[in-house]
Design an enzyme around this catalytic site. Structure first.
Site, PDB file in Angstrom:
ATOM      1  N   GLY A  16       2.443   3.533   5.331  1.00 14.84           N
ATOM      2  CA  GLY A  16       1.293   4.568   4.590  1.00 14.84           C
ATOM      3  C   GLY A  16      -0.002   4.366   5.328  1.00 14.84           C
ATOM      4  O   GLY A  16      -0.055   3.275   6.166  1.00 14.84           O
ATOM      5  N   CYS A  17      -0.911   5.271   5.128  1.00 18.87           N
ATOM      6  CA  CYS A  17      -2.119   5.074   5.790  1.00 18.87           C
ATOM      7  C   CYS A  17      -3.227   5.753   5.630  1.00 18.87           C
ATOM      8  O   CYS A  17      -3.312   6.702   4.647  1.00 18.87           O
ATOM      9  CB  CYS A  17      -1.901   5.507   7.344  1.00 18.87           C
ATOM     10  SG  CYS A  17      -0.395   4.665   8.130  1.00 18.87           S
TER      11      CYS A  17
END
Lengths: 367, 501
Positions: A16-17
């Site tokens: 995720g980011c």
């Protein structure tokens, strides 16, 4: 390329980011503080296992040379790489990338940069860019302990394992001035522990920061292999970079058309288009179906003249855009933009699959 | 000598339930039931087609395996012993219908499909668009556009003809002759309604179905039956049939008694004559000969339609397919060794060819290695039994699949394997008018359409679970498959990892 331990490329690591990007379309340069500030506000979205930046316009005095940023696990890797680069290019300048030691930075590799010129006599019928791409692939594939993570002109990638704001301080980004910055904070599900696995991913002048997981990775990779790309890192982002390189550089598609390949309209919308466009988009989907990026993503793609924000066609990952005069902002969250630009002229959420572009004004583009 | 061949089945009729209506006697086309003051079965004639069971108004009939025991023997099993008896008696080849029924590994059942969890969201097909549209035909490796000053663009690459499918499932080639005209009618109507294709098989296309041409692949096979200008011009695509999975390397033989008036007209041969399809095309003894036929047909259809080639999955299928694509085929149909047939020597059906899963994976790999995968679409057939098989085939690299047996089962086939006798009690593989009437073309079309619809819905459901909203993102994506119970070599050929990796 590899030594010891499990790394990026040994297995797939979903992440995720947070992503962010700032571009001044007049080509006005500003230092790295803003982008560091913007990405750091989204600390929740990363977990300290990867952060990085790309900056355009930072090497004006070396703008005609390929700027290679290379990380080495050990001195032998550096010697091997330098010997190889000296054999295949003219090394105009080589130096260690200036860093500021941070307490939170452990396991930092050796970080060097090289400004390279490609002698015409070495090309043997290849284009200069193809030649440079092969150099990059060779170092990354075959030289133990060496990894080229940036290879464009007048641009550079700075990345590592850590929170992005720490990486920014580590690389002393406040000392660089660029007109286009992108940033990435990573939340990998595993511990890759290798600096090369952080974002942005970059090849030649392209850099990509990406939030998401490409569910079509398997076929995207096999498709690229047909054109000679080797996806050694097993990351989705690597695939996006290579697809862009294939579509735009090798197949000559303009950016907006390339975006129609990566995140195409649905058939039901295509069927309602005006005839010429319908025919064109239908053909794009028929021929480039294996290049469609399916699954959740928001991505900021940068190139010397442009910055593009794109999400998957049903927008499963966030992206917010804002404009203040000649500056375009993109980020996973509006808060990141407000942090550095409290009163933008306009803030909006782009439509899923529809690219948002910032382009260098013509006057600025002729540099 | 005593001539003893135990029957395969026993027909049990409960005397208390039987109302003696004799419906079963009339319906049994194998003449296994006669009426003498009560229904009397001739067990030896029963093929377990279940027609009598289905029509009995009082539920009085059951068909069971003959309980007569042979001594258990894993080597000389009952079927093998009976085959020796049969051949010793008449000295001929044994014939059969449908596909290979032997317990070879079914690789579909060793492959499991991925699903999205947390890091990528699954997609709800009831809320979001799910796209199955598929185009068959030769594709260029890249496209060129003309850009005008206003930011508009126009395609300048001239595309080869493409066929649009709304679902990646087409009907497999089954000839008029092998199946009845009513079956062809049902297939054509269902294909039109579902936005997909039927395949005429090698026996021509009945004139009444020319109007369905846009949804028909017409075959050109070694017998060249029924081929005329209109046949080629009306079709969506033309397929040169080289081989069939159930009988690789073997021709066909439609006995004269099946060549009735309409079939004789459709096949363009005299009534009552045997329709012989030679084993090879006698003008194709090599790959360059195939190229000539492909281009002869392309000339005939003025390059307006895709021309494909159907081959059976044999050991060297990857190299052969590569040659076929280089010879100009716009699509290649690969028929696995479990593919069905109306008639074939049992020994061929059960022992020749290789599984479609292996063949498909090998062909897709080879075409990619050669950089020509885009030049032809791949259609996989030879036992696609469910939507899961369809998805697995697509993930292994198929552009579409063709279903034959499943389509016939949808029309009522009970898999008794007696297609070659011409007595099909369900009216499918027969030309006897009293039997062919048992298939109502409209109801049949509805059932076939339902099958395609149901499978398409299931495919969308699985795509959504995979976090995909378009079939092309699964096509060739073997990363989304995992193997259970396969050897390392098998997984290497299929290009899949074991479960847990």
């Amino acid at each position: 390329m590899k030594a010891g331990g499990l790394r990026e490329g040994d297995f797939r690591i979903p992440s995720g980011c947070a992503v962010a990007g700032i571009m001044n379309e007049d080509g006005k340069r500003f230092n790295g503080e803003k982008i560091v500030q913007a990405i750091s506000i989204m600390r929740e979205r990363s977990n300290g296992l990867g952060g990085g930046f790309s900056a355009y316009g930072i090497y004006p005095e070396f703008k005609d040379y390929y700027a290679f940023h290379v990380m080495f696990d050990h001195e032998e890797g550096r010697h091997g790489t330098e010997t190889f680069l000296q054999e295949s290019t003219v090394v105009v300048k080589s130096e260690a990338i200036p860093i500021r030691k941070q307490l939170s930075m452990t396991d930092a590799p050796l970080l060097w940069r090289y400004f390279l010129e490609v002698p015409k006599s070495r090309l043997n019928g290849l284009t200069e860019e193809d030649y440079v791409m092969r150099l990059v692939m060779h170092v990354n594939d075959s030289i133990e302990g060496a990894f080229v993570f940036s290879s464009g002109k007048n641009m550079g990638v700075f990345k590592g394992v850590g929170y992005p704001e720490d990486i920014g301080r580590f690389f002393r980004l406040e000392e660089y001035e660029g007109y286009l910055w992108t940033a990435h904070g990573r939340f990998p599900t595993n511990t890759p522990g290798w600096w090369g696995g952080a974002h942005p991913f970059s090849l030649l002048g392209w850099s990509v920061v990406h939030n998401g997981e490409i569910s079509s990775y398997g076929i995207n990779k096999r498709y690229l292999e047909m054109f000679g790309y080797r996806c050694t890192l097993m990351t989705d982002t690597e695939v996006i970079v290579y697809l862009l390189d294939l579509l735009m550089r090798k197949h000559n598609l303009p950016l907006d058309v390339a975006c129609l390949v990566l995140a195409p309209p649905f058939w039901r919308d295509i069927d309602r288009m005006e005839e010429n466009r319908r025919e064109a988009v239908t053909a794009l989907r028929m021929i480039y179906g294996s290049a469609l990026l399916n699954g959740p993503f928001s991505v900021i793609i940068a190139h010397e003249n442009e910055m593009i924000g794109l999400t998957d066609r049903i927008m499963l990952r966030p992206l917010v855009i804002a404009r203040k005069e000649a500056t375009l902002y993109m980020a996973s969250e509006e808060a990141a933009i407000r942090e550095v630009c409290p009163y933008p002229d306009r803030v909006w959420t782009p439509k899923g699959g529809v690219p948002v572009m910032a382009r260098l004004n013509e006057a600025a583009a002729v540099r | 000598m005593l001539n003893f061949l135990p029957s395969d089945f026993s027909v049990l009729i409960e005397p208390e339930s039987c109302i003696k209506c004799r419906r079963c006697v009339r319906e049994c086309s194998f003449e296994a039931l006669v009426f003498r003051d009560r229904v009397v079965p001739d067990h030896s004639r029963c093929v377990a087609c279940h027609r009598c069971v289905a029509v009995c108004p009082s539920g009085a009939i059951t068909v069971v395996r003959n309980r007569l025991a042979f001594r258990q023997n894993a080597n000389w099993d009952e079927e093998i012993i009976k085959n020796v008896y049969k051949q010793a008696r008449v000295g001929g080849k044994l014939l059969t219908g449908t596909g290979n029924d032997k317990p070879y590994p079914i690789y579909w059942d060793h492959l499991l499909i991925d699903a999205a969890q947390v890091t990528n969201p699954s997609i709800d097909p009831l809320r979001e668009p799910m796209e199955l549209r598929t185009y068959l035909g030769r594709k260029p490796s890249r496209l060129d556009f003309y850009h005008d000053a206003g930011g508009g663009f126009k395609l300048t690459t001239v595309l080869e003809p493409q066929i649009k499918l709304e679902t990646p499932i087409i009907f497999a080639g089954m000839s008029y002759g092998a199946v009845s005209l009513n079956v062809h009618r049902a297939l054509a109507a269902a294909a039109r309604r579902a936005g997909t294709l039927m395949n005429s098989g090698e026996g021509g296309l009945h004139e009444s179905l020319y109007s369905f041409g846009e949804n028909v692949i017409v075959q050109v096979a070694s017998g060249r039956f029924g081929i005329n200008r209109a046949y080629l011009e009306r079709a969506a695509a033309v397929e040169i049939k080289i081989g069939q999975g159930a009988k690789p390397g073997i021709g066909g033989h439609l006995p004269g008694e099946k060549v009735t008036g309409e079939i004789s007209k459709t096949r363009m041969i005299p009534e009552g004559t045997d329709a012989l399809s030679p084993a090879p095309h006698h003008d194709i003894y090599s790959i360059e000969d195939l190229r000539q036929l492909i281009y002869a047909i392309k000339e005939a259809v003025r390059y307006q339609k895709p021309v494909g080639v159907k081959i059976s999955a044999v050991h060297n299928v990857a190299a052969i397919s590569s040659g076929v694509v280089r010879a100009g085929a716009d699509f290649v149909t690969i028929d696995g060794f479990r593919g069905g047939t109306g008639a074939t020597p049992t020994i061929i059906r059960d022992h020749v060819g290789i599984p479609i899963e292996m063949a498909l994976a090998a062909v897709d790999d080879r075409l990619r290695q050669e950089g020509i995968r885009h030049q032809a679409s791949l259609i996989a057939s030879g036992s696609i039994r469910s939507s899961a098989d369809v998805l697995k085939a697509v993930a292994l690299g198929a552009d579409a699949v063709a279903i034959g047996t499943a389509a016939l089962i949808a029309l009522g086939c009970q898999m008794c394997q007696k297609c070659y006798t011409g007595r099909c009690a369900w009216g499918i593989t027969t030309q006897r008018v009293d039997l062919t009437d048992r298939v109502d073309p409209e109801e049949g079309a509805e059932r076939l359409y339902n099958l395609l619809r149901a499978w398409s819905l299931e495919i969308k459901e699985i795509l959504g679970a995979l976090g995909l909203n378009s079939i092309e993102s699964l096509r060739g994506s073997r990363e989304r498959l995992r193997a259970v119970g396969l050897t390392g070599t098998e997984m290497e050929i299929l290009g899949v990892k074991p479960a847990g990796r």
